[in-house]
Scaffold this motif. Structure first.
Motif, PDB file in Angstrom:
ATOM      1  N   PRO A  53     -12.215  29.168 -11.029  1.00  0.00           N
ATOM      2  CA  PRO A  53     -11.398  28.243 -11.814  1.00  0.00           C
ATOM      3  C   PRO A  53     -10.086  27.937 -11.096  1.00  0.00           C
ATOM      4  N   GLY A  54      -9.710  26.676 -11.095  1.00  0.00           N
ATOM      5  CA  GLY A  54      -8.424  26.301 -10.526  1.00  0.00           C
ATOM      6  C   GLY A  54      -8.350  26.350  -9.009  1.00  0.00           C
ATOM      7  N   GLY A  55      -9.485  26.509  -8.358  1.00  0.00           N
ATOM      8  CA  GLY A  55      -9.501  26.620  -6.901  1.00  0.00           C
ATOM      9  C   GLY A  55      -9.237  25.309  -6.184  1.00  0.00           C
ATOM     10  N   GLY A  56      -9.273  24.221  -6.928  1.00  0.00           N
ATOM     11  CA  GLY A  56      -9.019  22.919  -6.316  1.00  0.00           C
ATOM     12  C   GLY A  56     -10.289  22.097  -6.137  1.00  0.00           C
ATOM     13  N   LYS A  57     -11.316  22.415  -6.889  1.00  0.00           N
ATOM     14  CA  LYS A  57     -12.594  21.697  -6.770  1.00  0.00           C
ATOM     15  C   LYS A  57     -12.433  20.207  -7.062  1.00  0.00           C
ATOM     16  N   SER A  58     -11.796  19.895  -8.176  1.00  0.00           N
ATOM     17  CA  SER A  58     -11.658  18.481  -8.545  1.00  0.00           C
ATOM     18  C   SER A  58     -10.802  17.726  -7.537  1.00  0.00           C
ATOM     19  N   THR A  59      -9.738  18.376  -7.087  1.00  0.00           N
ATOM     20  CA  THR A  59      -8.864  17.745  -6.096  1.00  0.00           C
ATOM     21  C   THR A  59      -9.647  17.456  -4.818  1.00  0.00           C
ATOM     22  N   LEU A  60     -10.493  18.390  -4.459  1.00  0.00           N
ATOM     23  CA  LEU A  60     -11.329  18.227  -3.273  1.00  0.00           C
ATOM     24  C   LEU A  60     -12.351  17.091  -3.481  1.00  0.00           C
ATOM     25  N   GLY A  93     -11.287  18.030 -18.311  1.00  0.00           N
ATOM     26  CA  GLY A  93     -10.080  17.572 -17.621  1.00  0.00           C
ATOM     27  C   GLY A  93     -10.237  17.332 -16.129  1.00  0.00           C
ATOM     28  N   ASP A  94     -11.468  17.509 -15.609  1.00  0.00           N
ATOM     29  CA  ASP A  94     -11.647  17.332 -14.165  1.00  0.00           C
ATOM     30  C   ASP A  94     -11.259  15.928 -13.724  1.00  0.00           C
ATOM     31  N   ARG A  95     -11.496  14.997 -14.606  1.00  0.00           N
ATOM     32  CA  ARG A  95     -11.284  13.604 -14.309  1.00  0.00           C
ATOM     33  C   ARG A  95      -9.839  13.261 -13.950  1.00  0.00           C
ATOM     34  N   VAL A  96      -8.913  14.036 -14.491  1.00  0.00           N
ATOM     35  CA  VAL A  96      -7.495  13.781 -14.240  1.00  0.00           C
ATOM     36  C   VAL A  96      -7.236  13.627 -12.740  1.00  0.00           C
ATOM     37  N   ARG A  97      -7.863  14.486 -11.928  1.00  0.00           N
ATOM     38  CA  ARG A  97      -7.609  14.482 -10.483  1.00  0.00           C
ATOM     39  C   ARG A  97      -8.322  13.340  -9.758  1.00  0.00           C
ATOM     40  N   MET A  98      -9.247  12.698 -10.421  1.00  0.00           N
ATOM     41  CA  MET A  98     -10.056  11.676  -9.730  1.00  0.00           C
ATOM     42  C   MET A  98      -9.825  10.289 -10.314  1.00  0.00           C
ATOM     43  N   ASN A 190      -9.775  26.585   0.335  1.00  0.00           N
ATOM     44  CA  ASN A 190      -8.783  25.596  -0.084  1.00  0.00           C
ATOM     45  C   ASN A 190      -7.446  26.292  -0.336  1.00  0.00           C
ATOM     46  N   LYS A 191      -6.424  25.497  -0.486  1.00  0.00           N
ATOM     47  CA  LYS A 191      -5.046  25.987  -0.614  1.00  0.00           C
ATOM     48  C   LYS A 191      -4.684  26.778   0.645  1.00  0.00           C
ATOM     49  N   ALA A 192      -5.137  26.251   1.778  1.00  0.00           N
ATOM     50  CA  ALA A 192      -4.881  26.914   3.058  1.00  0.00           C
ATOM     51  C   ALA A 192      -3.412  26.827   3.427  1.00  0.00           C
ATOM     52  N   ASP A 193      -2.615  26.152   2.589  1.00  0.00           N
ATOM     53  CA  ASP A 193      -1.164  26.161   2.781  1.00  0.00           C
ATOM     54  C   ASP A 193      -0.576  27.491   2.317  1.00  0.00           C
ATOM     55  N   ARG A 194      -1.390  28.270   1.632  1.00  0.00           N
ATOM     56  CA  ARG A 194      -0.871  29.519   1.067  1.00  0.00           C
ATOM     57  C   ARG A 194      -0.970  30.679   2.044  1.00  0.00           C
ATOM     58  N   ILE A 226      -6.565  21.779   2.653  1.00  0.00           N
ATOM     59  CA  ILE A 226      -5.445  21.680   1.703  1.00  0.00           C
ATOM     60  C   ILE A 226      -5.731  20.395   0.932  1.00  0.00           C
ATOM     61  N   ALA A 227      -6.502  20.560  -0.126  1.00  0.00           N
ATOM     62  CA  ALA A 227      -7.003  19.373  -0.830  1.00  0.00           C
ATOM     63  C   ALA A 227      -5.869  18.499  -1.322  1.00  0.00           C
ATOM     64  N   LYS A 228      -4.818  19.127  -1.834  1.00  0.00           N
ATOM     65  CA  LYS A 228      -3.761  18.314  -2.440  1.00  0.00           C
ATOM     66  C   LYS A 228      -3.057  17.437  -1.398  1.00  0.00           C
TER      67      LYS A 228
HETATM   68  N1  GTP Z   1      -1.136  24.753  -3.028  1.00  0.00           N
HETATM   69  C1  GTP Z   1      -2.248  24.023  -3.209  1.00  0.00           C
HETATM   70  N2  GTP Z   1      -2.577  23.630  -4.444  1.00  0.00           N
HETATM   71  C2  GTP Z   1      -3.693  22.887  -4.595  1.00  0.00           C
HETATM   72  C3  GTP Z   1      -4.523  22.536  -3.499  1.00  0.00           C
HETATM   73  N3  GTP Z   1      -5.560  21.825  -3.961  1.00  0.00           N
HETATM   74  C4  GTP Z   1      -5.411  21.753  -5.291  1.00  0.00           C
HETATM   75  N4  GTP Z   1      -4.282  22.375  -5.689  1.00  0.00           N
HETATM   76  C5  GTP Z   1      -3.764  22.521  -7.051  1.00  0.00           C
HETATM   77  O1  GTP Z   1      -4.539  23.467  -7.762  1.00  0.00           O
HETATM   78  C6  GTP Z   1      -4.576  23.144  -9.151  1.00  0.00           C
HETATM   79  C7  GTP Z   1      -6.020  23.115  -9.638  1.00  0.00           C
HETATM   80  O2  GTP Z   1      -6.702  22.056  -8.993  1.00  0.00           O
HETATM   81  P1  GTP Z   1      -8.057  21.462  -9.535  1.00  0.00           P
HETATM   82  O3  GTP Z   1      -8.533  20.492  -8.523  1.00  0.00           O
HETATM   83  O4  GTP Z   1      -7.910  21.006 -10.921  1.00  0.00           O
HETATM   84  O5  GTP Z   1      -8.950  22.766  -9.524  1.00  0.00           O
HETATM   85  P2  GTP Z   1     -10.438  22.981 -10.088  1.00  0.00           P
HETATM   86  O6  GTP Z   1     -11.056  23.997  -9.227  1.00  0.00           O
HETATM   87  O7  GTP Z   1     -11.094  21.678 -10.209  1.00  0.00           O
HETATM   88  O8  GTP Z   1     -10.141  23.571 -11.524  1.00  0.00           O
HETATM   89  P3  GTP Z   1     -11.195  23.774 -12.736  1.00  0.00           P
HETATM   90  O9  GTP Z   1     -12.100  22.597 -12.755  1.00  0.00           O
HETATM   91  O10 GTP Z   1     -10.308  23.855 -13.929  1.00  0.00           O
HETATM   92  O11 GTP Z   1     -11.895  25.063 -12.449  1.00  0.00           O
HETATM   93  C8  GTP Z   1      -3.877  21.806  -9.277  1.00  0.00           C
HETATM   94  O12 GTP Z   1      -2.574  22.029  -9.713  1.00  0.00           O
HETATM   95  C9  GTP Z   1      -3.891  21.245  -7.868  1.00  0.00           C
HETATM   96  O13 GTP Z   1      -2.835  20.368  -7.601  1.00  0.00           O
HETATM   97  C10 GTP Z   1      -4.118  22.955  -2.192  1.00  0.00           C
HETATM   98  O14 GTP Z   1      -4.775  22.706  -1.187  1.00  0.00           O
HETATM   99  N5  GTP Z   1      -2.975  23.692  -2.112  1.00  0.00           N
END
Ligand code: GTP
Ligand code: B12
Ligand code: MG
Lengths: 314, 128
Positions: A53-60, A93-98, A190-194, A226-228
């Motif tokens: 959860p929250g790993g950045g799947k939708s952003t990716l 809420g996945d749609r928010v990112r897309m 993902n979140k390789a900025d961390r 770094i999806a974001k």
């Molecule tokens: N620091 C960092 N944050 C990121 C990155 N990619 C996504 N995020 C943030 O991580 C949070 C969760 O991103 P989502 O794309 O919603 O993650 P998800 O895996 O789809 O979440 P669920 O569908 O709820 O499981 C958001 O606040 C994004 O902006 C990244 O590469 N680096």
């Protein structure tokens, strides 16, 4: 063949949306629709994006859509979020990112509630993918719910599975060790900025190094993203393309899809048997009496079940 | 299983007040509906397109910035153009009582202003 089928094949968005709702409802008309559409499926390439959860799947997924659109491919997305077991409701809420792709005619995004189905997808996700396939979408992306250690269903439903993980989950690859690791064709860190990304890569490499390999094995690449900030995403689609090429050589894709068909037929059979058994056990007076006899030890569960199964003449 | 009621909750325009929208989204989830949340700063075009793709029965718009008179009717209009006039639009937020008749005339089914309880909204959906 009815109107809805024709409209779906013609790519009509409303019809596609209706068709997916029908599939979700599980009504008998859904089966008719899917039968009609079936000959038109098989062209789409199916990609699974899964991970915690929250790993950045939708952003990716949002960034993958962008890349595939630049390649002029039509993209369908099926994004699953959990349904509340208490109310049966869900906030999807996945749609928010897309949402920036909402008005792009070549992109169809559908949010699905898991509706009690375990495994990371909704029961109707694969049927929805067939509808999009028949409607002419080149790529269909499945985003699973945020998974723990046992939701691996997606791997059996798609052509390429991308397992998204993030650095700094405590013991970074703990989640992966416990069974989800095997499903990955590609790892995206993902979140390789961390902080901790390097360690995460090394641990993953170590885990992979003990994997049994021969010249036929596809060694899952580890891609840092770094999806974001849209970094590493071109490398990720490149890796997906490589895996696709691998499957396309030596008939592996056909083999994989045939296995999927076997699973699907299996599931249809077990689901129907399950429904039949439930009905049989609740609605038949004689069976009800037999159940009482089991309680009073006049007979036993094995005999009663065996007698009922005999009715199926197998 | 009968079709589940699906509701898109959206925030049109530049308005950044999202507490009300999130509050309503949670209340609807807790009442058993499937809520698709699209986030802040949506154009009416994106909202209408999402509503069609998601096959929702309802679109709930939330606006506290004062721009409701242009944004809400625009969503209704776009749904008509997309051959989806059956998707019902309702909304809420900081909306002066004087504006409500005009919004209803433009096809918005109902407006809920500050102080509305979640139960009122749930009851409304169940009754319509
Ligand atoms: N620091 C960092 N944050 C990121 C990155 N990619 C996504 N995020 C943030 O991580 C949070 C969760 O991103 P989502 O794309 O919603 O993650 P998800 O895996 O789809 O979440 P669920 O569908 O709820 O499981 C958001 O606040 C994004 O902006 C990244 O590469 N680096
Ligand atoms: C909290 C708040 C903020 C917070 C917002 C936090 C957030 N993330 O939401 C912050 C501090 C950020 C903020 C900023 C601003 N705010 Co302000 N804010 C408020 C305040 C005090 C409360 C809003 C709130 O959260 N209420 C609680 C929620 C639960 O109530 P609600 O949103 O009204 O929702 C209820 C109903 O309206 C309805 N509802 C709402 N949406 C929907 C949707 C559907 C589908 C349904 C069925 C029902 C429904 O149901 C809810 C439950 O009852 C209001 C004043 C007020 N009394 O409303 C001003 C207010 C909205 N803000 C105002 C202004 C001017 C601003 C700023 C422009 C100030 C500035 N100059 O910087 C900025 C702009 C921010 C932006 N980017 O848009 C004005 C708007 C004036 C107008 N409409 O003409 C208000 C009315 C204050 C005032 N009296 O002047 N604000
Ligand atoms: Mg997501």
């Amino acid at each position: 063949m009815n109107d809805l089928t024709d409209k779906i094949i013609a790519g009509d968005i409303r019809a596609i949306a209706r068709g997916i709702s029908l599939a979700e409802s599980g009504q008998p008309e859904a089966v008719e629709l899917l039968k009609d559409l079936y000959p038109h499926t098989g062209r789409a390439y199916l990609i699974g994006i899964t991970g915690p959860p929250g790993g950045g799947k939708s952003t990716l997924v949002d960034k993958l859509i962008k890349i595939y659109r630049e390649q002029k491919k039509k993209v369908g997305v099926l994004a699953v979020d959990p349904t509340s077991p208490f109310s049966g409701g869900a906030i999807l809420g996945d749609r928010v990112r897309m949402q920036k792709h909402a008005t792009d005619e070549g992109v169809y995004i559908r949010s699905m509630g898991s509706r009690g189905h375990l495994g990371g997808l909704a029961l109707a996700t694969s049927d929805a993918a067939k509808i999009l396939d028949a409607a002419g979408y080149d790529i269909v992306i499945f985003e699973t719910v945020g998974i723990g250690q046992s939701e691996v269903e997606v791997a059996g439903r798609v052509d390429t599975t991308v397992l998204v993980t993030v650095p700094g989950l405590g013991d970074d690859v703990q989640v992966l060790k416990a069974g989800t690791m095997e499903i990955a064709d590609i790892f995206a860190i993902n979140k390789a900025d961390r902080e901790g990304t390097e360690r995460c890569v090394i641990e993953l490499e170590q885990l992979l190094s003990v994997k049994e390999m021969d010249e036929n094995t596809f060694l899952p690449p580890i891609i840092q993203t770094i999806a974001k900030d849209n970094q590493g995403t071109a490398e990720l689609t490149g890796a997906i393309e490589k895996h696709r090429d691998y499957l396309n050589s030596g008939g592996r894709l056909a083999e994989k899809r045939k296995k999927r068909i076997q699973d699907e037929v299996h599931t249809i059979i077990t689901n129907q048997l399950d429904k039949w058994a439930a009905l049989r056990l609740t609605h038949d007076m004689e069976t009800r009496e037999n159940l009482d006899d089991i309680y009073s030890k006049k007979t036993d569960p094995y005999t009663v079940a065996g007698d009922i199964i005999k009715e199926l003449q197998i | 299983m009968p079709n589940k009621i699906r509701i898109l909750i959206a925030k049109p325009g530049l308005d950044g007040h999202d507490r009300g929208a999130k509050y309503i989204a949670r209340a609807l989830r807790d009442a058993g509906f499937e809520v698709i949340y699209t986030g802040l700063r949506q154009t009416p075009e994106a909202i209408a397109a999402a509503a069609v793709q998601e096959d929702v029965q309802w679109v709930g718009l939330s606006c506290l910035s004062g721009a409701h008179n242009s944004l809400f009717p625009r969503v209704v209009q776009l749904l008509k153009e997309k051959n989806a006039p059956d998707i019902k639009v309702f909304g809420g937020g900081v909306i002066p009582a004087d504006d409500i008749p005009g919004l209803k005339a433009a096809g918005i089914k109902e407006i809920f202003t500050p102080g509305t309880s979640s139960q009122q909204v749930v009851d409304y959906i169940n009754q319509n």
